[in-house]
Motif scaffolding. Structure first.
Motif, PDB file in Angstrom:
ATOM      1  N   ILE A 196       0.882  -1.099   0.607  1.00  0.00           N
ATOM      2  CA  ILE A 196       0.146   0.265   0.163  1.00  0.00           C
ATOM      3  C   ILE A 196       0.835   1.133  -0.279  1.00  0.00           C
ATOM      4  N   VAL A 197       1.833   0.696   0.302  1.00  0.00           N
ATOM      5  CA  VAL A 197       3.046   2.499   0.697  1.00  0.00           C
ATOM      6  C   VAL A 197       3.720   2.769  -0.863  1.00  0.00           C
ATOM      7  N   GLN A 198       4.072   1.819  -1.075  1.00  0.00           N
ATOM      8  CA  GLN A 198       4.718   2.146  -2.525  1.00  0.00           C
ATOM      9  C   GLN A 198       3.724   2.152  -3.302  1.00  0.00           C
ATOM     10  N   GLU A 199       2.137   1.463  -3.294  1.00  0.00           N
ATOM     11  CA  GLU A 199       1.593   1.858  -4.246  1.00  0.00           C
ATOM     12  C   GLU A 199       1.212   3.811  -4.070  1.00  0.00           C
ATOM     13  N   THR A 200       1.334   4.105  -2.865  1.00  0.00           N
ATOM     14  CA  THR A 200       0.754   5.569  -2.536  1.00  0.00           C
ATOM     15  C   THR A 200       1.583   6.015  -3.321  1.00  0.00           C
TER      16      THR A 200
ATOM     17  N   GLU B 162      -9.430  -3.728   2.083  1.00  0.00           N
ATOM     18  CA  GLU B 162     -10.401  -3.886   3.105  1.00  0.00           C
ATOM     19  C   GLU B 162     -11.976  -4.336   2.319  1.00  0.00           C
ATOM     20  N   ARG B 163     -12.193  -3.286   0.780  1.00  0.00           N
ATOM     21  CA  ARG B 163     -13.450  -3.591   0.690  1.00  0.00           C
ATOM     22  C   ARG B 163     -13.133  -4.556  -0.125  1.00  0.00           C
TER      23      ARG B 163
ATOM     24  N   ALA C 171      -3.093   6.747   1.396  1.00  0.00           N
ATOM     25  CA  ALA C 171      -2.630   5.474   2.381  1.00  0.00           C
ATOM     26  C   ALA C 171      -4.206   4.989   1.975  1.00  0.00           C
ATOM     27  N   ALA C 172      -4.419   6.061   2.618  1.00  0.00           N
ATOM     28  CA  ALA C 172      -5.825   5.477   3.640  1.00  0.00           C
ATOM     29  C   ALA C 172      -6.930   4.697   2.581  1.00  0.00           C
ATOM     30  N   ASN C 173      -7.495   5.511   1.657  1.00  0.00           N
ATOM     31  CA  ASN C 173      -7.914   5.788   0.666  1.00  0.00           C
ATOM     32  C   ASN C 173      -6.964   3.978  -0.006  1.00  0.00           C
ATOM     33  N   LEU C 174      -6.040   3.226  -0.209  1.00  0.00           N
ATOM     34  CA  LEU C 174      -6.011   2.688  -0.781  1.00  0.00           C
ATOM     35  C   LEU C 174      -5.735   1.272   0.256  1.00  0.00           C
TER      36      LEU C 174
END
Length: 168
Positions: free
Chosen positions: A35-39, A71-72, A63-66
């Motif tokens: 997630i951090v990498q994608e951020t 989670e979804r 990061a929160a959105n990712l």
């Protein structure tokens, strides 16, 4: 300042914090790292870093959105798994192994199970009591009415037999 230099500066400043917050949210180090990498990728690819009044806040928002998206996806996967009668664990890769590695491991396990089943009955009983029921040699000897020395001999024979099968 160039895009790469700015992103590198953000990484130096905020990476440990971002990973820690993301890990607390998702509970998995590997997922948090992804997630951090994608951020960082999203921050740099859309040139969002040029538009950000507060880059730190924007990193945390991305990061929160990712993490929410992750989670979804997990909830949807779990719901479909329940409908199919599977547990969500059955849908997850086994320790990151690919299907070929899993197939090889299953074949190896099948060979070992077959080898255990070919052991003489008393030897097999001793092996199962020791390795699967975690009984001590003294407890096995008492339960089966044999000496501890015989328990040791049966275990040694079982392990040698299984080791030969495993080496093939």
């Amino acid at each position: 300042m160039s895009n790469v230099a700015f992103i590198n500066q953000l990484i130096k400043l905020y990476d440990p914090e971002l990973r820690r917050v993301t890990f607390r949210r998702c509970g998995c180090l590997e997922t948090a790292a992804d997630i951090v990498q994608e951020t960082y990728h999203r921050m740099s690819s859309g040139n969002l870093w040029q538009q950000a009044d507060n880059p730190r806040a924007m990193l945390h928002r991305i990061a929160a959105n990712l993490a929410t998206d992750h989670e979804r996806r997990n909830r949807v996967r779990s719901r479909h798994a329940e409908q199919a009668g599977l547990s969500s664990e059955e849908l997850q890769p086994a320790d990151g192994l690919n299907p070929e590695q899993i197939a090889v491991a299953r074949q190896r396990l099948d060979k070992l199970v077959e080898a255990v089943n070919t052991l003489p009955p008393r030897c097999r009983a001793v092996f199962i009591l020791r390795k699967f029921e975690n009984l001590s040699q003294a407890e096995i000897a008492e339960r089966l009415g044999i000496s501890r020395n015989m328990v040791e001999k049966h275990l040694r024979h079982a392990l040698q037999t299984l080791q030969k099968i495993d080496e093939q």
